[in-house]
Design an enzyme around this catalytic site. Structure first.
Site, PDB file in Angstrom:
ATOM      1  N   SER A 165       0.780  -1.149   0.082  1.00  0.00           N
ATOM      2  CA  SER A 165       0.042   0.087  -0.155  1.00  0.00           C
ATOM      3  C   SER A 165       0.892   1.137  -0.091  1.00  0.00           C
ATOM      4  CB  SER A 165      -0.668   0.058   1.345  1.00  0.00           C
ATOM      5  OG  SER A 165      -1.416   1.131   1.396  1.00  0.00           O
ATOM      6  N   TYR A 186      -1.514  -0.499  10.311  1.00  0.00           N
ATOM      7  CA  TYR A 186      -1.699  -1.016   9.057  1.00  0.00           C
ATOM      8  C   TYR A 186      -0.631  -0.696   8.003  1.00  0.00           C
ATOM      9  CZ  TYR A 186      -3.748  -1.399   4.330  1.00  0.00           C
ATOM     10  OH  TYR A 186      -3.957  -1.483   2.950  1.00  0.00           O
TER      11      TYR A 186
HETATM   12  P1  NAP Z   1     -11.423  -5.902   0.613  1.00  0.00           P
HETATM   13  O1  NAP Z   1     -12.522  -5.261  -0.569  1.00  0.00           O
HETATM   14  O2  NAP Z   1     -11.752  -5.666   1.889  1.00  0.00           O
HETATM   15  O3  NAP Z   1     -11.321  -7.437   0.391  1.00  0.00           O
HETATM   16  C1  NAP Z   1     -10.656  -8.359   1.306  1.00  0.00           C
HETATM   17  C2  NAP Z   1     -10.586  -9.658   0.674  1.00  0.00           C
HETATM   18  O4  NAP Z   1      -9.588 -10.129   1.406  1.00  0.00           O
HETATM   19  C3  NAP Z   1     -11.826 -10.506   0.681  1.00  0.00           C
HETATM   20  O5  NAP Z   1     -11.842 -11.300  -0.304  1.00  0.00           O
HETATM   21  C4  NAP Z   1     -11.766 -11.098   1.952  1.00  0.00           C
HETATM   22  O6  NAP Z   1     -12.391 -12.330   2.026  1.00  0.00           O
HETATM   23  C5  NAP Z   1     -10.116 -11.561   2.218  1.00  0.00           C
HETATM   24  N1  NAP Z   1      -9.717 -11.586   3.381  1.00  0.00           N
HETATM   25  C6  NAP Z   1      -9.754 -10.859   4.705  1.00  0.00           C
HETATM   26  N2  NAP Z   1      -9.018 -11.487   5.485  1.00  0.00           N
HETATM   27  C7  NAP Z   1      -8.716 -12.553   5.163  1.00  0.00           C
HETATM   28  C8  NAP Z   1      -8.031 -13.694   5.751  1.00  0.00           C
HETATM   29  N3  NAP Z   1      -7.495 -13.730   7.022  1.00  0.00           N
HETATM   30  N4  NAP Z   1      -7.678 -14.609   4.888  1.00  0.00           N
HETATM   31  C9  NAP Z   1      -8.069 -14.900   3.585  1.00  0.00           C
HETATM   32  N5  NAP Z   1      -8.650 -13.864   3.078  1.00  0.00           N
HETATM   33  C10 NAP Z   1      -9.073 -12.969   3.713  1.00  0.00           C
HETATM   34  O7  NAP Z   1     -10.213  -5.412   0.443  1.00  0.00           O
HETATM   35  P2  NAP Z   1      -9.281  -4.883  -0.884  1.00  0.00           P
HETATM   36  O8  NAP Z   1      -9.350  -3.370  -0.414  1.00  0.00           O
HETATM   37  O9  NAP Z   1      -9.317  -5.281  -1.907  1.00  0.00           O
HETATM   38  O10 NAP Z   1      -7.648  -4.987  -0.209  1.00  0.00           O
HETATM   39  C11 NAP Z   1      -7.016  -6.060  -0.811  1.00  0.00           C
HETATM   40  C12 NAP Z   1      -5.598  -5.580  -0.599  1.00  0.00           C
HETATM   41  O11 NAP Z   1      -5.166  -4.532  -1.170  1.00  0.00           O
HETATM   42  C13 NAP Z   1      -4.966  -5.564   0.914  1.00  0.00           C
HETATM   43  O12 NAP Z   1      -3.930  -6.234   1.388  1.00  0.00           O
HETATM   44  C14 NAP Z   1      -5.184  -4.187   1.359  1.00  0.00           C
HETATM   45  O13 NAP Z   1      -4.220  -3.953   2.252  1.00  0.00           O
HETATM   46  C15 NAP Z   1      -4.529  -3.390  -0.067  1.00  0.00           C
HETATM   47  N6  NAP Z   1      -4.769  -2.253  -0.292  1.00  0.00           N
HETATM   48  C16 NAP Z   1      -6.240  -1.880  -0.694  1.00  0.00           C
HETATM   49  C17 NAP Z   1      -6.209  -0.479  -0.795  1.00  0.00           C
HETATM   50  C18 NAP Z   1      -7.723   0.328  -1.006  1.00  0.00           C
HETATM   51  O14 NAP Z   1      -7.896   1.356  -1.364  1.00  0.00           O
HETATM   52  N7  NAP Z   1      -8.799  -0.753  -1.269  1.00  0.00           N
HETATM   53  C19 NAP Z   1      -5.305   0.543  -0.858  1.00  0.00           C
HETATM   54  C20 NAP Z   1      -3.982  -0.220  -0.758  1.00  0.00           C
HETATM   55  C21 NAP Z   1      -3.695  -1.332  -0.451  1.00  0.00           C
HETATM   56  P3  NAP Z   1     -13.941 -12.444   2.568  1.00  0.00           P
HETATM   57  O15 NAP Z   1     -14.874 -12.053   1.414  1.00  0.00           O
HETATM   58  O16 NAP Z   1     -14.329 -14.127   2.557  1.00  0.00           O
HETATM   59  O17 NAP Z   1     -14.066 -11.750   3.679  1.00  0.00           O
END
Ligand code: NAP
Length: 247
Positions: free
Chosen positions: A144, A158
């Site tokens: 991130s 985080y």
């Molecule tokens: P999200 O929409 O909240 O989706 C999270 C995903 O991770 C879901 O598929 C969830 O599964 C799964 N998950 C959560 N905890 C888990 C665990 N312990 N074991 C296995 N699967 C797990 O998240 P996102 O925004 O797409 O983020 C994905 C990645 O991008 C993360 O690493 C986040 O830190 C990074 N990121 C996101 C952003 C942003 O702005 N969105 C920015 C920078 C970095 P379920 O559906 O079963 O709950």
């Protein structure tokens, strides 16, 4: 040639789901990992299959070592030799200052975001390494921009977990390059996904702080991930693509 096989953690929603759909369309057999939301994972698998691809959904909590081991064993058995891992699963908790954070929260964040990525990388390296009979492969870690910015007043925990992922990317890349494995990372900025609701700010996309004046889409992050996984990135390892609208 065997069909390439990718395991994407946290692929039921958000960036992971977009990456799974793109990987399926590009010819990978895809393991869609999730922790709770089976319906969302099944929908991603169905979309890949309807598009002519191959995919399976597998429940596993990346923070639990025995879950991770059986996740990889399921991929071995159902999809064949792993060629790519996307360490995408990650969590965020309610915005607060570090002075208010209890140890239980720190353990949840660090266990899922850091240890989860480490044990998935370990299981992938065991399988891909040319030292142990594998044919090499590629790992992409989802970090991130928070790792650079620090998350002050919101989630320094985080941000620090993503700093650890950046360091792991650099170190592991050097450690396994002689084993035929490339390791890179993407650093998304603010992307429209569900994750912001866990931070207590569901509508978060602070346009004023983004030079491009908009949030990003999950599929824009997926494009960078798929490039880093591909042979087009054959001379890139231990490096980062920021997908953050200039932030
Ligand atoms: P999200 O929409 O909240 O989706 C999270 C995903 O991770 C879901 O598929 C969830 O599964 C799964 N998950 C959560 N905890 C888990 C665990 N312990 N074991 C296995 N699967 C797990 O998240 P996102 O925004 O797409 O983020 C994905 C990645 O991008 C993360 O690493 C986040 O830190 C990074 N990121 C996101 C952003 C942003 O702005 N969105 C920015 C920078 C970095 P379920 O559906 O079963 O709950």
């Amino acid at each position: 040639m065997h069909q390439p096989v990718v395991l994407i953690t946290g692929a039921s929603r958000g960036i992971g789901a977009a990456t799974a759909l793109l990987a399926g369309a590009r010819g990978y057999a895809v393991c869609v990992n999730y922790v709770n939301n089976k319906a969302a994972a099944d929908a991603v698998v169905d979309a890949i299959i309807i598009g002519g691809g191959k995919a399976i959904a597998v429940a596993a909590d990346v923070a639990v070592e025995s879950d991770v081991i059986s996740l990889f064993e399921t991929v071995d058995a159902k999809l064949g030799p792993l060629t790519a891992l996307v360490n995408n699963a990650g969590i965020l908790e309610k915005q607060m200052q570090l002075a208010q954070m209890d140890v239980a929260r720190l353990q949840r964040i660090f266990t899922t975001n850091i240890i989860g990525s480490f044990i998935c990388a370990r299981e992938a390296v065991k399988r891909m390494s040319t030292n142990s009979g594998g044919s090499g492969g590629a790992i992409v870690n989802v970090s991130s921009v928070a790792a650079r910015i620090g998350g002050a007043g919101e989630y320094v925990d985080y941000a620090a977990s993503k700093g650890a992922i950046d360091t792991m990317t650099i170190g592991l890349a050097k450690e396994v390059i002689d084993q035929g494995i490339r390791v890179n990372a993407v650093r998304p900025g603010v992307i429209y996904t569900d994750i912001h609701a866990s931070g207590g700010e569901a509508g978060r996309v602070v346009k004023d702080s983004i030079p491009m004046r908009r949030g990003g889409r999950a599929d824009e992050v997926a494009q960078a991930i798929l490039w880093l996984l591909s042979d087009q990135a054959s001379y890139s390892t231990g490096t980062f693509i920021d997908v953050a609208g200039g932030r």
